[in-house]
Structure formats: C-alpha cells, structure tokens
Design a protein around this motif. Structure first.
Motif, mmCIF file in Angstrom:
data_model
loop_
_atom_site.group_PDB
_atom_site.id
_atom_site.type_symbol
_atom_site.label_atom_id
_atom_site.label_comp_id
_atom_site.label_asym_id
_atom_site.label_seq_id
_atom_site.Cartn_x
_atom_site.Cartn_y
_atom_site.Cartn_z
ATOM 1 N N ILE A 1 -1.823 6.356 -23.553
ATOM 2 C CA ILE A 1 -2.447 5.126 -23.068
ATOM 3 C C ILE A 1 -1.399 4.232 -22.422
ATOM 4 O O ILE A 1 -1.636 3.641 -21.361
ATOM 5 N N GLU A 2 -0.224 4.158 -23.023
ATOM 6 C CA GLU A 2 0.853 3.365 -22.442
ATOM 7 C C GLU A 2 1.256 3.924 -21.075
ATOM 8 O O GLU A 2 1.443 3.178 -20.118
ATOM 9 N N TRP A 3 1.355 5.244 -20.975
ATOM 10 C CA TRP A 3 1.690 5.876 -19.695
ATOM 11 C C TRP A 3 0.630 5.561 -18.648
ATOM 12 O O TRP A 3 0.953 5.265 -17.498
ATOM 13 N N LEU A 4 -0.638 5.638 -19.017
ATOM 14 C CA LEU A 4 -1.709 5.350 -18.064
ATOM 15 C C LEU A 4 -1.669 3.903 -17.594
ATOM 16 O O LEU A 4 -1.894 3.625 -16.410
ATOM 17 N N ILE A 5 -1.376 2.995 -18.495
ATOM 18 C CA ILE A 5 -1.247 1.587 -18.117
ATOM 19 C C ILE A 5 -0.089 1.426 -17.132
ATOM 20 O O ILE A 5 -0.224 0.751 -16.100
ATOM 21 N N GLN A 6 1.046 2.030 -17.437
ATOM 22 C CA GLN A 6 2.213 1.913 -16.579
ATOM 23 C C GLN A 6 1.962 2.524 -15.203
ATOM 24 O O GLN A 6 2.323 1.937 -14.180
ATOM 25 N N ILE A 7 1.354 3.696 -15.160
ATOM 26 C CA ILE A 7 1.079 4.350 -13.882
ATOM 27 C C ILE A 7 0.061 3.546 -13.077
ATOM 28 O O ILE A 7 0.192 3.399 -11.859
ATOM 29 N N GLY A 8 -0.945 3.014 -13.743
ATOM 30 C CA GLY A 8 -1.927 2.170 -13.059
ATOM 31 C C GLY A 8 -1.288 0.934 -12.454
ATOM 32 O O GLY A 8 -1.575 0.555 -11.310
ATOM 33 N N LEU A 9 -0.396 0.295 -13.217
ATOM 34 C CA LEU A 9 0.304 -0.875 -12.691
ATOM 35 C C LEU A 9 1.215 -0.501 -11.524
ATOM 36 O O LEU A 9 1.316 -1.250 -10.544
ATOM 37 N N ALA A 10 1.855 0.652 -11.614
ATOM 38 C CA ALA A 10 2.716 1.102 -10.519
ATOM 39 C C ALA A 10 1.878 1.378 -9.268
ATOM 40 O O ALA A 10 2.297 1.035 -8.156
ATOM 41 N N ALA A 11 0.713 1.990 -9.439
ATOM 42 C CA ALA A 11 -0.162 2.252 -8.299
ATOM 43 C C ALA A 11 -0.603 0.946 -7.650
ATOM 44 O O ALA A 11 -0.604 0.820 -6.420
ATOM 45 N N LEU A 12 -0.960 -0.032 -8.465
ATOM 46 C CA LEU A 12 -1.333 -1.344 -7.925
ATOM 47 C C LEU A 12 -0.162 -1.988 -7.188
ATOM 48 O O LEU A 12 -0.332 -2.572 -6.118
ATOM 49 N N GLY A 13 1.026 -1.882 -7.774
ATOM 50 C CA GLY A 13 2.214 -2.458 -7.149
ATOM 51 C C GLY A 13 2.561 -1.784 -5.834
ATOM 52 O O GLY A 13 2.886 -2.460 -4.846
ATOM 53 N N VAL A 14 2.488 -0.463 -5.794
ATOM 54 C CA VAL A 14 2.776 0.284 -4.559
ATOM 55 C C VAL A 14 1.754 -0.076 -3.486
ATOM 56 O O VAL A 14 2.117 -0.332 -2.329
ATOM 57 N N ALA A 15 0.487 -0.119 -3.850
ATOM 58 C CA ALA A 15 -0.562 -0.449 -2.885
ATOM 59 C C ALA A 15 -0.397 -1.879 -2.369
ATOM 60 O O ALA A 15 -0.536 -2.134 -1.166
ATOM 61 N N ALA A 16 -0.089 -2.817 -3.257
ATOM 62 C CA ALA A 16 0.090 -4.206 -2.839
ATOM 63 C C ALA A 16 1.303 -4.365 -1.931
ATOM 64 O O ALA A 16 1.245 -5.066 -0.913
ATOM 65 N N LEU A 17 2.384 -3.707 -2.269
ATOM 66 C CA LEU A 17 3.595 -3.794 -1.452
ATOM 67 C C LEU A 17 3.373 -3.131 -0.094
ATOM 68 O O LEU A 17 3.792 -3.659 0.942
ATOM 69 N N ASP A 18 2.694 -1.998 -0.093
ATOM 70 C CA ASP A 18 2.381 -1.326 1.182
ATOM 71 C C ASP A 18 1.502 -2.202 2.041
ATOM 72 O O ASP A 18 1.715 -2.321 3.248
ATOM 73 N N ARG A 19 0.522 -2.820 1.434
ATOM 74 C CA ARG A 19 -0.388 -3.697 2.181
ATOM 75 C C ARG A 19 0.345 -4.907 2.756
ATOM 76 O O ARG A 19 0.098 -5.328 3.870
ATOM 77 N N SER A 20 1.282 -5.476 1.984
ATOM 78 C CA SER A 20 2.036 -6.629 2.479
ATOM 79 C C SER A 20 2.977 -6.224 3.612
ATOM 80 O O SER A 20 3.184 -6.973 4.547
ATOM 81 N N LYS A 21 3.558 -5.027 3.523
ATOM 82 C CA LYS A 21 4.426 -4.534 4.603
ATOM 83 C C LYS A 21 3.615 -4.216 5.848
ATOM 84 O O LYS A 21 4.082 -4.405 6.962
ATOM 85 N N ALA A 22 2.406 -3.705 5.692
ATOM 86 C CA ALA A 22 1.551 -3.363 6.843
ATOM 87 C C ALA A 22 1.123 -4.625 7.571
ATOM 88 O O ALA A 22 0.969 -4.627 8.785
ATOM 89 N N GLY A 23 0.928 -5.714 6.839
ATOM 90 C CA GLY A 23 0.515 -6.966 7.448
ATOM 91 C C GLY A 23 1.601 -7.607 8.290
ATOM 92 O O GLY A 23 1.334 -8.383 9.210
ATOM 93 N N ARG A 24 2.846 -7.300 8.034
ATOM 94 C CA ARG A 24 3.970 -7.872 8.767
ATOM 95 C C ARG A 24 4.215 -7.175 10.094
ATOM 96 O O ARG A 24 4.927 -7.670 10.931
ATOM 97 N N ARG A 25 3.679 -5.993 10.261
ATOM 98 C CA ARG A 25 3.946 -5.233 11.501
ATOM 99 C C ARG A 25 3.003 -5.585 12.594
ATOM 100 O O ARG A 25 1.954 -5.960 12.541
#
Length: 88
Positions: free
Chosen positions: A64-88
């Motif tokens: 469960i801890e691993w799933l929480i961590q991976i879910g948060l990482a997926a959210l973080g990667v998606a958010a960071l990718d989205r913020s980088k895409a908006g700057r281009r």
C-alpha cells in the motif's frame, strides 16, 4: 541523516520516479533528474501518508505504501510535464 540513508533515498527515489513515469501514458518532456527529484519527493510524502494511515509498517512488503508513492510520483510527473508543455 547518514550517507547510507541519503543513498538509499536516492535509489528509492529513482525506482519510484521511474515507476511513476511508466504509469503516465504518452511521452513526458522532463529529464531524468526531474524524474528522480519527483520520485524522491513522492517517496518521502508517500511514506508520511502511509504512516498517517497506519499502513506504512506491515509484515512483509508494504504494498500500500508503494502504491501511494507510485501514485504520487505519477501525479508529480504528469504535473511537471504539463507545466513544461505550457511554457513552450
């Protein structure tokens, strides 16, 4: 924090970041260092959340801890990718 704790946090961050990146569909426009940084932050926050919900320290593998961590990482990667895409 000892050097072994820092090294293990980096290794766990790499694993969590890469797994989180694999969960997000499509191509992400962020580098490996950002992936590692997101993974480290997700691993730390995920551990805190898992302990808050009393699922952080179980017998065997803490799935469960691993799933929480991976879910948060997926959210973080998606958010960071989205913020980088908006700057281009």
């Amino acid at each position: 924090m000892e050097i072994s704790g820092i090294i293990s946090a980096i290794v766990i961050g790499i694993v969590i970041g890469v797994l989180g990146r694999l969960v997000v569909p499509g191509r992400q426009r962020i580098g490996i260092l950002w992936t590692i940084a997101v993974g480290i932050v997700a691993a730390l926050i995920g551990s805190v959340l898992a302990n808050a919900f009393d699922v952080g320290d179980t017998d065997g593998v803490d799935w469960i801890e691993w799933l929480i961590q991976i879910g948060l990482a997926a959210l973080g990667v998606a958010a960071l990718d989205r913020s980088k895409a908006g700057r281009r």
